[in-house]
Design a protein around this motif. Sequence first.
Motif, short mmCIF file in Angstrom:
data_model
loop_
_atom_site.label_atom_id
_atom_site.label_comp_id
_atom_site.label_asym_id
_atom_site.label_seq_id
_atom_site.Cartn_x
_atom_site.Cartn_y
_atom_site.Cartn_z
N THR A 24 0.82 -1.21 0.00
CA THR A 24 0.00 0.00 0.00
C THR A 24 0.86 1.26 0.00
O THR A 24 0.32 2.36 0.04
CB THR A 24 -0.93 0.03 1.23
N VAL A 25 2.18 1.09 -0.05
CA VAL A 25 3.06 2.26 -0.01
C VAL A 25 3.97 2.39 -1.22
O VAL A 25 4.56 3.45 -1.45
CB VAL A 25 3.93 2.27 1.28
N SER A 26 4.10 1.34 -2.03
CA SER A 26 5.05 1.42 -3.15
C SER A 26 4.46 2.12 -4.37
O SER A 26 5.18 2.67 -5.17
CB SER A 26 5.52 0.01 -3.54
N ARG A 27 3.13 2.08 -4.55
CA ARG A 27 2.49 2.78 -5.65
C ARG A 27 1.44 3.70 -5.06
O ARG A 27 0.29 3.31 -4.84
CB ARG A 27 1.85 1.79 -6.64
N GLN A 28 1.86 4.92 -4.76
CA GLN A 28 0.94 5.87 -4.16
C GLN A 28 1.14 7.25 -4.77
O GLN A 28 2.17 7.54 -5.37
CB GLN A 28 1.11 5.91 -2.64
N TRP A 29 0.15 8.09 -4.63
CA TRP A 29 0.18 9.44 -5.19
C TRP A 29 -0.69 10.33 -4.31
O TRP A 29 -1.45 9.84 -3.46
CB TRP A 29 -0.31 9.43 -6.64
N SER A 30 -0.55 11.63 -4.49
CA SER A 30 -1.28 12.57 -3.67
C SER A 30 -2.38 13.23 -4.47
O SER A 30 -2.23 13.52 -5.65
CB SER A 30 -0.34 13.66 -3.12
N GLY A 31 -3.49 13.47 -3.80
CA GLY A 31 -4.61 14.15 -4.43
C GLY A 31 -5.51 14.78 -3.39
O GLY A 31 -5.88 14.13 -2.41
N ASP A 59 -10.40 -1.36 -2.48
CA ASP A 59 -11.38 -2.25 -1.86
C ASP A 59 -12.62 -2.26 -2.74
O ASP A 59 -13.30 -1.22 -2.87
CB ASP A 59 -11.73 -1.75 -0.46
N PRO A 60 -12.94 -3.37 -3.39
CA PRO A 60 -14.09 -3.39 -4.31
C PRO A 60 -15.42 -3.04 -3.65
O PRO A 60 -16.36 -2.64 -4.33
CB PRO A 60 -14.11 -4.84 -4.83
N ARG A 61 -15.49 -3.16 -2.33
CA ARG A 61 -16.74 -2.88 -1.64
C ARG A 61 -16.99 -1.40 -1.43
O ARG A 61 -18.12 -0.99 -1.14
CB ARG A 61 -16.77 -3.62 -0.30
N THR A 62 -15.95 -0.58 -1.56
CA THR A 62 -16.10 0.86 -1.36
C THR A 62 -15.68 1.68 -2.57
O THR A 62 -16.04 2.85 -2.68
CB THR A 62 -15.26 1.33 -0.16
N GLY A 63 -14.87 1.09 -3.47
CA GLY A 63 -14.32 1.85 -4.58
C GLY A 63 -13.23 2.81 -4.16
O GLY A 63 -12.82 3.67 -4.94
N GLN A 64 -12.74 2.68 -2.94
CA GLN A 64 -11.70 3.54 -2.40
C GLN A 64 -10.47 2.71 -2.05
O GLN A 64 -10.55 1.48 -1.93
CB GLN A 64 -12.21 4.24 -1.13
N PRO A 65 -9.29 3.35 -1.89
CA PRO A 65 -8.12 2.59 -1.46
C PRO A 65 -8.40 1.84 -0.17
O PRO A 65 -9.05 2.35 0.75
CB PRO A 65 -7.05 3.68 -1.24
#
Length: 314
Positions: free
Chosen positions: A226-233, A243-249
């Motif tokens: 969860t830390v090797s491919r991340q970006w800011s927004g 998480d397919p149940r929320t559509g969020q990371p």
Amino acid sequence: MPLLETLPVGPDCAQWEVWGTLARLVVTDPAAVPAAREIAEDVLAAVDGAASRFRPDSELVRACRTGGQPVRVSPLFAGLVSVALRAARDTDGDVDPTVGTALGELGYDADLRWVVLRAVRPRPQPPTPVPVAGWRQIRLRDDELTVPAGVHLDLGATAKAWAADRCAREVARRCRVGALVALGGDIATAGPAPADGWRVRVQDRPGEPHCVINLPAGGAVATSSTVSRQWSGSDVTLHHIVDPRTGQPARRVWRTVSVAAFSCVRANTLSTAALVRGGRATRWLAELGAPSRLVADDGVVRTVAGWSAKEGTR
């Protein structure tokens, strides 16, 4: 940032950049390196042409632009979709190939090197979870694929691991050598191993906990992070495990999860699902008998199902 693996570097090794990470190839006969690299590059090019989210000419992009109409696809792409659907089924939907739409809305709609350089404005997090479309909506019958209108596929959780498996097998078969192929955190082997096995260092970032494992012939290991491919927004840090149940990371209970198996696809399927499952992952992996190493968000390391390696801190 790619995951770090310490692999032999010398006349028996080739390495190059691909898909925003580092490809490394090690063979038991240095004379086979040029031919082995050519074989691996051909496999990777074919997978990219079939399954890239970022190439307008890829089969994946074309299949997602049919407005819900069935389309004929190549045997390669049909196989990659089949692998992704099997991973979804085996994880009760934790690893779902229909997260592509959510990733795009979160800002991950191009090669990550470009995403991190621009100001990303992902959609605001909804007050109630909005699940992704769901893998059961995808229809694959032989070479005919139907993707519902508005759904975008992402095969990243399985296609890279499948490519590592295929590269290792093809190199071993055609060059008659033992081969190890690493694509970022996905490592596969085929053919005879060195006398003491394939020695691999598993670590996310410099200075973080690491361990060294020895893979037997045909062994594989995958590390999802969860830390090797991340970006800011919008003043929030995002990562690519949805998480397919929320559509969020997925909530970051674990920084990384590594799983050993006898196929990289299997290892990656379990390591990705473990990040989505969070605190429920350790019991699940133990029940499956999957040797695993989980690094918590605070850096504490947990191992299950016989994962055996000496931990280090430097």
